[in-house]
Scaffold this active site. Structure first.
Site, PDB file in Angstrom:
ATOM      1  N   HIS A   1      22.890 -98.788  91.215  1.00 38.18           N
ATOM      2  CA  HIS A   1      22.781 -97.476  90.565  1.00 38.18           C
ATOM      3  C   HIS A   1      22.785 -97.597  89.040  1.00 38.18           C
ATOM      4  CE1 HIS A   1      23.057 -95.532  94.435  1.00 38.18           C
ATOM      5  NE2 HIS A   1      24.125 -96.247  94.713  1.00 38.18           N
TER       6      HIS A   1
ATOM      7  N   SER B   1      25.484 -92.659  98.458  1.00 35.76           N
ATOM      8  CA  SER B   1      24.640 -93.846  98.266  1.00 35.76           C
ATOM      9  C   SER B   1      23.928 -94.205  99.567  1.00 35.76           C
ATOM     10  CB  SER B   1      25.486 -95.006  97.730  1.00 35.76           C
ATOM     11  OG  SER B   1      24.676 -96.097  97.337  1.00 35.76           O
TER      12      SER B   1
END
Length: 304
Positions: free
Chosen positions: A189, A89
């Site tokens: 996400h 991430s």
């Protein structure tokens, strides 16, 4: 020569006191000064003080990026270099910096904007699931509105993301050993990030990416690439896309990586990698002390 990957952690790896042994190092001091000019606040004070700021997305992401980037600089300064890089991430930004796709300043400017946008996301939740039937989970996620798999970390742990109602509905339809709600400001996400992703990508589109000096494996597409346009396009999908960490680790193995070094605070990635590839050589560099120890060990081996 051992093919080595450098991997960089994301949000959730922060810890109070991280970077303590960096503040007196000239290279690090220069980076901290650059960061303060960009952020208008002092990373060292946020990291070293006992307060709640470090747990807030607005501060967490820039702090993690700065500390990880400095450690990567110090690794290179000590004569180490990766064969391939990846990040979880937020960690993808440090990976792109380590591969010289973006400069330290550009990376931090992007992370600053990312953190500001993600700190003010629409309502949403993220929950970690531990111990589950993967096929059943994938099937029920596909059938349940407003919830997606956000992070596929390893075979026994994933993170789901979505509206409170969507997550609650899914949890009633599957079996799991344990559930852990995450302390985050939104459903990262997931499609709920679409609006802020569009806003972020307007800025990202204007940023010049350079071809990577070493291949980068992106979150949304776990295959190595050094092409600037490919890496930018993949990053543009990251905010709404799944973090395919399990596949990233397997991709490292498939690309003949024999050693993986986690560079950044904590050992979250080291632990997940061990669950996926228990036989691979692992190392953790979360401080300058780790780098000095590694350098000493290498010199000792070279002298034998």
């Amino acid at each position: 020569m051992t093919k080595t990957a450098w991997v960089f952690p994301g949000q959730g790896s922060q810890e109070s006191g991280m970077g303590t042994d960096l503040v007196s190092i000239p290279l690090a001091k220069a980076r901290f000064k650059q960061a303060q000019n960009i952020l208008d606040w002092d990373v060292t004070k946020v990291c070293l003080n006992e307060n709640l700021e470090l747990s807030q997305t607005l501060y967490t992401q820039p702090c993690l990026y700065v500390i990880s980037a400095i450690l990567a600089d110090l690794m290179k300064d000590a004569g180490f270099k990766p064969s391939i890089v990846a990040g979880h991430s937020l960690g993808e930004y440090a990976a792109l910096y380590a591969a010289e796709v973006i400069s330290f300043e550009v990376g931090l400017q992007l992370v600053k904007l990312r953190a500001e946008l993600m700190n003010n996301t629409p309502p949403g939740v993220m929950t970690a699931l531990i111990g589950f039937d993967r096929d059943r989970l994938e099937e029920q996620v596909a059938l349940t509105p407003d919830v997606v798999i956000a992070n596929d970390n390893h075979n026994s742990q994933i993170v789901i993301s979505g509206t409170s109602a969507g997550v609650e509905t899914l949890l009633k339809k599957i079996k799991y050993r344990r559930v852990v709600p995450l302390d985050v400001s939104g459903a990262f996400h997931s499609p709920l990030m679409a609006d802020i992703s569009l806003e972020f990508n307007r800025t990202l589109q204007t940023v010049a990416f350079q071809p990577a000096k070493v291949p980068v494996i992106s979150n949304v597409e776990p295959s190595p690439s050094s092409e600037a346009s490919v890496l930018k396009n993949r990053l543009m999908e990251q905010m709404t896309g799944r973090v395919r960490w399990r596949e990233i680790v397997n991709s490292l193995d498939q690309n003949d990586v024999k050693k993986i070094i986690e560079i950044g605070p904590g050992d979250v990635l080291t632990n997940t990698i061990f669950k996926i590839l228990p036989s691979i050589e692992l190392e953790n560099v979360s401080s300058n002390t780790n780098i000095a120890t590694t350098n000493k060990q290498v010199r000792l081996l070279e002298s034998i």
